[in-house]
Design an enzyme around this catalytic site. Structure first.
Site, PDB file in Angstrom:
ATOM      1  N   HIS A  78      40.129  51.302  42.265  1.00 18.62           N
ATOM      2  CA  HIS A  78      38.693  51.207  41.984  1.00 18.62           C
ATOM      3  C   HIS A  78      37.946  51.015  43.298  1.00 18.62           C
ATOM      4  O   HIS A  78      38.539  51.055  44.383  1.00 18.62           O
ATOM      5  CB  HIS A  78      38.410  50.100  40.962  1.00 18.62           C
ATOM      6  CG  HIS A  78      38.871  48.725  41.365  1.00 18.62           C
ATOM      7  ND1 HIS A  78      38.303  48.024  42.406  1.00 18.62           N
ATOM      8  CD2 HIS A  78      39.843  47.924  40.866  1.00 18.62           C
ATOM      9  CE1 HIS A  78      38.895  46.858  42.520  1.00 18.62           C
ATOM     10  NE2 HIS A  78      39.845  46.774  41.603  1.00 18.62           N
TER      11      HIS A  78
ATOM     12  N   HIS B  92      39.267  48.692  46.088  1.00 21.26           N
ATOM     13  CA  HIS B  92      40.352  49.194  46.947  1.00 21.26           C
ATOM     14  C   HIS B  92      39.792  50.156  47.992  1.00 21.26           C
ATOM     15  O   HIS B  92      40.188  50.154  49.151  1.00 21.26           O
ATOM     16  CB  HIS B  92      41.412  49.923  46.114  1.00 21.26           C
ATOM     17  CG  HIS B  92      41.982  49.078  45.015  1.00 21.26           C
ATOM     18  ND1 HIS B  92      41.796  49.372  43.689  1.00 21.26           N
ATOM     19  CD2 HIS B  92      42.697  47.933  45.047  1.00 21.26           C
ATOM     20  CE1 HIS B  92      42.396  48.450  42.954  1.00 21.26           C
ATOM     21  NE2 HIS B  92      42.952  47.555  43.751  1.00 21.26           N
TER      22      HIS B  92
ATOM     23  N   CYS C  59      52.352  32.773  38.153  1.00 18.08           N
ATOM     24  CA  CYS C  59      51.463  33.812  37.609  1.00 18.08           C
ATOM     25  C   CYS C  59      52.004  35.168  38.025  1.00 18.08           C
ATOM     26  O   CYS C  59      52.098  35.467  39.215  1.00 18.08           O
ATOM     27  CB  CYS C  59      50.024  33.654  38.110  1.00 18.08           C
ATOM     28  SG  CYS C  59      49.009  35.084  37.625  1.00 18.08           S
TER      29      CYS C  59
ATOM     30  N   CYS D   5      49.478  37.346  39.993  1.00 19.63           N
ATOM     31  CA  CYS D   5      49.369  37.054  41.431  1.00 19.63           C
ATOM     32  C   CYS D   5      50.722  37.151  42.127  1.00 19.63           C
ATOM     33  O   CYS D   5      50.781  37.130  43.345  1.00 19.63           O
ATOM     34  CB  CYS D   5      48.836  35.646  41.666  1.00 19.63           C
ATOM     35  SG  CYS D   5      47.231  35.311  40.959  1.00 19.63           S
TER      36      CYS D   5
ATOM     37  N   CYS E 235      45.584  30.879  34.948  1.00 19.99           N
ATOM     38  CA  CYS E 235      45.402  31.360  36.321  1.00 19.99           C
ATOM     39  C   CYS E 235      43.906  31.554  36.594  1.00 19.99           C
ATOM     40  O   CYS E 235      43.228  32.232  35.826  1.00 19.99           O
ATOM     41  CB  CYS E 235      46.139  32.687  36.512  1.00 19.99           C
ATOM     42  SG  CYS E 235      45.614  33.525  38.019  1.00 19.99           S
TER      43      CYS E 235
ATOM     44  N   HIS F 119      43.293  35.512  37.095  1.00 22.00           N
ATOM     45  CA  HIS F 119      43.564  36.466  36.018  1.00 22.00           C
ATOM     46  C   HIS F 119      43.155  35.984  34.648  1.00 22.00           C
ATOM     47  O   HIS F 119      43.154  36.761  33.693  1.00 22.00           O
ATOM     48  CB  HIS F 119      45.052  36.845  36.025  1.00 22.00           C
ATOM     49  CG  HIS F 119      45.420  37.673  37.208  1.00 22.00           C
ATOM     50  ND1 HIS F 119      45.829  37.116  38.404  1.00 22.00           N
ATOM     51  CD2 HIS F 119      45.384  39.015  37.396  1.00 22.00           C
ATOM     52  CE1 HIS F 119      46.056  38.093  39.270  1.00 22.00           C
ATOM     53  NE2 HIS F 119      45.777  39.240  38.693  1.00 22.00           N
TER      54      HIS F 119
ATOM     55  N   LYS G  27      34.350  39.236  40.516  1.00 18.62           N
ATOM     56  CA  LYS G  27      35.108  40.149  41.366  1.00 18.62           C
ATOM     57  C   LYS G  27      35.373  41.428  40.574  1.00 18.62           C
ATOM     58  O   LYS G  27      35.750  41.372  39.407  1.00 18.62           O
ATOM     59  CB  LYS G  27      36.445  39.506  41.727  1.00 18.62           C
ATOM     60  CG  LYS G  27      37.305  40.408  42.579  1.00 18.62           C
ATOM     61  CD  LYS G  27      38.707  39.870  42.770  1.00 18.62           C
ATOM     62  CE  LYS G  27      39.509  40.800  43.662  1.00 18.62           C
ATOM     63  NZ  LYS G  27      40.942  40.563  43.635  1.00 18.62           N
TER      64      LYS G  27
ATOM     65  N   LYS H 211      40.361  45.477  37.771  1.00 22.80           N
ATOM     66  CA  LYS H 211      40.757  46.203  36.575  1.00 22.80           C
ATOM     67  C   LYS H 211      40.911  45.241  35.406  1.00 22.80           C
ATOM     68  O   LYS H 211      40.465  45.523  34.299  1.00 22.80           O
ATOM     69  CB  LYS H 211      42.078  46.934  36.849  1.00 22.80           C
ATOM     70  CG  LYS H 211      42.551  47.856  35.752  1.00 22.80           C
ATOM     71  CD  LYS H 211      41.594  49.018  35.515  1.00 22.80           C
ATOM     72  CE  LYS H 211      41.972  49.846  34.298  1.00 22.80           C
ATOM     73  NZ  LYS H 211      43.021  50.818  34.484  1.00 22.80           N
TER      74      LYS H 211
HETATM   75  N1  MSP Z   1      49.513  44.149  46.866  1.00 25.61           N
HETATM   76  C1  MSP Z   1      48.729  43.048  47.321  1.00 25.61           C
HETATM   77  C2  MSP Z   1      48.556  43.100  48.826  1.00 25.61           C
HETATM   78  C3  MSP Z   1      49.812  43.130  49.617  1.00 25.61           C
HETATM   79  S1  MSP Z   1      49.497  43.311  51.308  1.00 25.61           S
HETATM   80  C4  MSP Z   1      50.928  42.994  52.068  1.00 25.61           C
HETATM   81  C5  MSP Z   1      47.367  43.061  46.645  1.00 25.61           C
HETATM   82  N2  MSP Z   1      46.975  44.226  46.122  1.00 25.61           N
HETATM   83  S2  MSP Z   1      45.596  44.461  45.348  1.00 25.61           S
HETATM   84  O1  MSP Z   1      45.622  45.848  44.985  1.00 25.61           O
HETATM   85  O2  MSP Z   1      45.408  43.514  44.321  1.00 25.61           O
HETATM   86  O3  MSP Z   1      44.435  44.202  46.351  1.00 25.61           O
HETATM   87  C6  MSP Z   1      44.507  44.621  47.655  1.00 25.61           C
HETATM   88  C7  MSP Z   1      43.198  44.581  48.352  1.00 25.61           C
HETATM   89  O4  MSP Z   1      42.245  45.423  47.715  1.00 25.61           O
HETATM   90  C8  MSP Z   1      42.467  43.246  48.452  1.00 25.61           C
HETATM   91  O5  MSP Z   1      42.997  42.374  49.393  1.00 25.61           O
HETATM   92  C9  MSP Z   1      41.136  43.752  48.934  1.00 25.61           C
HETATM   93  O6  MSP Z   1      41.254  44.114  50.288  1.00 25.61           O
HETATM   94  C10 MSP Z   1      40.961  44.998  48.071  1.00 25.61           C
HETATM   95  N3  MSP Z   1      40.227  44.683  46.867  1.00 25.61           N
HETATM   96  C11 MSP Z   1      40.638  44.767  45.568  1.00 25.61           C
HETATM   97  N4  MSP Z   1      39.596  44.428  44.761  1.00 25.61           N
HETATM   98  C12 MSP Z   1      38.515  44.125  45.509  1.00 25.61           C
HETATM   99  C13 MSP Z   1      37.188  43.751  45.256  1.00 25.61           C
HETATM  100  N5  MSP Z   1      36.711  43.607  44.034  1.00 25.61           N
HETATM  101  N6  MSP Z   1      36.382  43.554  46.325  1.00 25.61           N
HETATM  102  C14 MSP Z   1      36.811  43.713  47.612  1.00 25.61           C
HETATM  103  N7  MSP Z   1      38.053  44.063  47.883  1.00 25.61           N
HETATM  104  C15 MSP Z   1      38.934  44.258  46.853  1.00 25.61           C
HETATM  105  O7  MSP Z   1      46.706  42.042  46.650  1.00 25.61           O
END
Ligand code: MSP
Length: 495
Positions: free
Chosen positions: A17, A20, A125, A128, A144, A147, A294, A297
């Site tokens: 989304h 990311h 969790c 997480c 959590c 979540h 935040k 998904k």
């Molecule tokens: N897989 C772990 C990271 C491992 S790194 C060795 C993880 N993945 S995640 O997909 O949940 O999120 C990764 C990153 O996506 C977050 O740290 C952030 O940089 C970005 N984001 C995901 N959702 C976000 C928002 N709503 N806002 C800003 N950044 C976001 O955590």
């Protein structure tokens, strides 16, 4: 000096989304900027594919974990390409080259005496992939905080990493560089977590089968976060087919604030334990929020970046997220807000400037850049300074100052009035004015290239200086006279 920048690797348990896309865009902006300075750059992103959460999502989808990962990882990779991001490698933690190196790393830690066996019991969790203390959970029901689902009780014989032994070394690292973690609030947060005392960490799981087997006890898998963090180093070792770790390590990491502890505390400790240099720098950004929460998904409040790109293109998306939300803080994003910035800043401020400047040169000077000097003030030094501080929103603020100054300049100078006069002085002033505008468009293209690369390239073509994106061309007064100017179709057409 070589520069290496990373995004977190994204979980494949759900589709990408805008959150990311955010970190990928930011990392790409930095990568492109350092390339334009002539540095050698390695930009890494990818997907985090092991762990119970992914295995569960695969099961729900009726697929094997690997099939499921292949599908979702491909969607993340596709998003990276559609964002026009210039990553040098896209790592998957299911790459066999990565898995083998993760195992080697654990062996190395063990041989160095940093691991031991013990029983672990605690509240976990799966969302997480982290244990929680009861006091950090929402009550009643041990929920959590992220979540909003109940955590589970988990008890098993595990391999532990002596994280507690690294308190002193970590504090030294933080003392040496007060900007080691940025922004300052995040530095303070990480530092106080270290000062509060660290517990040893279980780095193996008996209950999780979808993971990298522990080499000396293959019925257990390596804790997914250790596996995941290691991507930053393993990718440099094999991603391009040759081992470039010596050149590019240590890297600068960009990450969301939810994973601060794992990156700012655990990761440097793991590296130091194995005899590697800790990361160069960590920049912790905030959340893109939607409806005050935040964007995620699991909360169901996501904006689909592919839809935005299909409707408006990658550049508007790239621009919007970094312009709208102060880099480092939380900020809300909406489709309406995106369209407002598109119409107001991209189409009006920037797009109009480009079309007016080029149209007038075509009309009044036969499409050739006149001789002249630029009358606006250069801002490249101020923008560099913002980039050095990884202040991406700040860099855009400074750049937009020049966009506005150039628009005010046209209004004040009224070249269309000068054009009607036959007086030599007016014609000379018109030359200067048109030169200033074309040169401003050129300089803006260089400055904006990391943010809106495709549009910036069109701007350079329009003023007859195609491809000249090197940072040494970011100042003013550098546009050669005599270049051929053409009026491009609107850079940001109105819907
Ligand atoms: N897989 C772990 C990271 C491992 S790194 C060795 C993880 N993945 S995640 O997909 O949940 O999120 C990764 C990153 O996506 C977050 O740290 C952030 O940089 C970005 N984001 C995901 N959702 C976000 C928002 N709503 N806002 C800003 N950044 C976001 O955590």
């Amino acid at each position: 000096m070589p520069f290496s920048v990373t995004t977190p690797i994204y979980y494949v348990n759900s589709d990408p989304h805008l959150g990311h896309a955010y970190t990928t865009v930011a990392a790409d902006v930095l990568a492109r900027h350092h390339r334009q300075r002539g540095e050698e750059v390695f930009f890494l992103t990818g997907t985090d594919e092991h762990g119970a959460k992914v295995a569960r999502a695969a099961e729900e989808a009726g697929l094997t974990p690997k099939e499921f990962c292949d599908q979702v990882s491909a969607r993340f990779r596709d998003l990276v390409a559609k964002l026009n991001a210039t990553n040098d490698y896209f790592i998957r933690t299911t790459d066999p080259e990565h898995e083998a190196r993760v195992q080697d790393f654990l062996v190395r830690l063990r041989e160095a005496g940093h691991l031991y066996e013990d029983t672990y019991a605690g509240l976990y969790c799966t969302g997480c992939e982290q244990f929680y203390a009861e006091s950090d959970l929402e009550q009643p029901g041990n929920i959590c905080p992220l979540h909003k689902t109940p955590v589970e009780w988990l008890e098993e014989e595990n391999t532990f990493f002596r994280l507690s032994a690294f308190t002193g070394k970590l504090l030294e690292l933080y003392d040496r560089d007060p900007e080691y973690v940025a922004p300052r609030t995040r530095y303070n947060e990480a530092r106080s977590q270290i000062e509060a005392g660290l517990n040893d960490l279980s780095v193996s799981r008996a209950s999780v089968s979808w993971g990298v087997p522990l080499p000396w006890k293959p019925d257990q898998t390596i804790y997914v976060w250790v596996d995941a963090l290691l991507n930053y180093h393993t990718a440099l070792e094999y991603g391009t087919g040759e081992d470039v770790a010596a050149k590019f390590w240590p890297s600068t990491h960009l990450l969301g604030k939810d994973i601060l502890r794992l990156h700012c505390v655990l990761w440097p400790a793991l590296l130091m334990a194995a005899g590697y240099e800790p990361p160069r720098k960590l920049f912790v950004h905030g959340y893109l929020t939607s409806g005050d929460q935040k964007m995620s998904k699991s909360l169901g409040n996501v904006i689909d970046p592919l839809q935005v790109i299909a409707d408006l293109g990658a550049d508007p998306l790239r621009f919007y997220v970094l312009r709208e939300v102060q880099w480092g803080q939380d900020g809300s994003v909406t489709r309406d807000g995106l369209e407002r910035r598109y119409a107001g800043e991209l189409a009006n401020d920037l797009g109009n400037l480009v079309s007016r400047a080029t149209a007038m040169i075509v009309r009044y000077r036969g499409g050739l850049v006149p001789e002249g000097r630029c009358e606006l003030e250069p801002i490249d030094a101020a923008v560099s300074e913002r980039f050095d501080a990884i202040d991406l929103t700040g860099a855009l603020d400074v750049i937009w100052g020049l966009v506005r100054a150039a628009n005010r300049y046209v209004e004040e100078r009224q070249p269309w009035v000068l054009a009607r006069s036959q007086a030599a002085a007016d014609q000379a002033l018109l030359d200067t004015t048109l030169y200033t505008l074309a040169d401003a468009v050129r300089s803006l293209a260089v400055l904006l290239h990391p943010f809106i690369p495709a549009s910036a390239e069109r701007m350079l073509e329009a003023v007859g200086d195609p491809g000249a994106v090197a940072w040494e061309r970011a100042g003013l007064g550098l546009l050669p006279a005599g270049g051929e100017v053409s009026q491009p179709p609107p850079l940001f057409p109105r819907a």
